[in-house]
Scaffold this active site. Sequence first.
Site: not given
Length: 684
Positions: A466, A582, A612, A516, A489-490, A586
């Site tokens: 994270d 967003y 989800a 995730n 940090d991705v 995605k």
Amino acid sequence: MQSRWVDRDASATVDRYAAAGIAPELALRVYSARLLGSDRNLVLHGGGNASLKTRMRDLAGEEVDVICVKATGADMATIEPGGMPAVRLEALRRLRALDRLADEDMARVQRAYLLDPAAPTPSLELLLHAFLPHRFVDHTHANAVLSLVDQPDAQALCAEVYGSRVGFVPYVRPGLGLAQAAARVFDADPAVEGLILDKHGLFTFGDSARQAYERMIDLVDRAETRLHRNRKAVFASVRLPQQAAPLAAVAPILRGACARKAADGAHWRMVLEFRTSDAILNFVNGEDLARYAAAGVVTPDHVIRTKPWPLIVPAPEAGRLDDFKRAVAAAVAAFIERYTAYFARNDARAGSGRSMSDPLPRVLLVPGLGLFGLGRSARDARLAADLAEAAVATITDAEAIGRFQPISDADMFDCEYWPIERAKLGAEAEAPLAGQVALITGAGGAIGAATARAFARAGAEVALLDVDVAAATAQAKAVGGAALAVPCDVTDGRAVEQAFAQVVAAFGGLDIVVSNAGAAWQGRIGEVDEAILRRSFELNFFGHQRVAQAAVKVMLAQDLGGCLLFNVSKQAVNPGPNFGPYGLPKAATLFLVRQYALDYGRDGIRSNGVNADRVRSGLLTDDFIRERASARGITEQEYMSGNLLGREVTAEDVAQAFLHQALELKTTGDITTVDGGNIAAALR
Ligand SMILES: [Zn+2]
């Protein structure tokens, strides 16, 4: 080695246990057992044991002679009085007259005379303790003493160091035979302070806890002093490559080579624990490594954890990993062949009928780099690594004063395949993800943390990544065990690379990646600032791509397939108003799931995602829920369960979907919907 006995601490222990009705001598027994157990040069992981002879009341209220002896497998460093079950002493002593005791009967003896039938099983060395007359008996596998006894001329060396202070017991496998042999040696000279067990360890005894303990320390100290005298220089080093390949590149190759194909699409895998130090490097770089490292175990009870010998591979050279991979594969094949032959030969000798355990190594020695312990869990890997480190110290000292010579192959086999020893490994069914390593990004948040917990419960070792390292650390703590928190940090390629290297260094590789991490940005698409859109793509698309790319690199090096899991979103197929910034990345991530499924299916790497919706988390905070619910004139509960099933979706539900996908070995390119039912977001 110096005594660590402190009178003040000893009496504090007595006082503390007195409140619980524990007699002072048992409290002191616990105190000195802990002193022994907390010194790694004396005792490791359930090794060693200690006993006290005293009187206790049985269920009829009658006072009887008992021996309180450490429970098998119990850790001396943290032992409690309950970990020293009381056994009727007279019954045990009568067994000294037997000619032999069958394996099944030895297991019965361990429990037959317990004062409390619900007590843990006493150590299998209980007969040796029982046959000696002293009230306090201590036993360790001290490294320094092993360096003296793992020699061709062990008896002469012990006579030189100890004179008549100790008795010397030739090697016999633990059990009735060893207990009888030790008692005979003691009876021949009851003035001795201890017994040296050839190729095994030592016993000391006394009338008080302190006397037995301090005799142990003194005898070990004398061995250490001897090891400092007349040392040869060990070891001459081989020539090593100019530049060693890095751990993060080497470990997955080793891990992949030490796995086996199980069911179609499944592998039986192990976790690796890496160790290095000047002492380890001096050992693994030695010219004669194959002779001294592969001669056998330093003390018999290591063999069930380390196998009879380690696997030795060539030094890995930077830029030549393909050569290394081939050499490792050949070394593993040779190890399996040697182990299988060792099993067949000894099984025939000892009366066949056993089933061979897996023929894979538990310790790897890598010149130029260090050593690895292997196990079905991080805990077992750590144990193997600890024993391997003790072996490095013991063998180095043995070679410095003579030549390391442990018990024979046949003796190792008799311990490794002794049913009573095997029982220590535990027979409980393994969890479905045992031996696997799962990495979860965004693991400080609700869904990531729930996923980490679910994977850990299913038996995987987990790494929690994270950007908020404090959150990841707190969640890793909640998971417990070997769970590892890693800052990452991705959106930063270097950070991803470093985080993966850290996970691979900790566990040897990885099998499951749950990508995730994400965050939501809003804006009407015709008016939104391009910078916002780009920031969202950076995290919600490129973040996943970086993580998946780093994962695939490790998975291909392992050659064990793998599992990529993506947290997509219902936004990817069912856009919400003003949620373009967003939903768009995605949607690209949904196709990323399919692209990985397509491109890496032939490598056994599966790629699946979860869509989800409406899950309480950092993206959907309680405040936000309250606001949306009141804007619609409905309750929070109604808002959260506004779906076909009328049920609120939780982070745990999402975690379970990821877990199922990880277990579905024939499923790839799949998107599982976890939204309580929303026809507008349904995929098919
Ligand atoms: Zn022992």
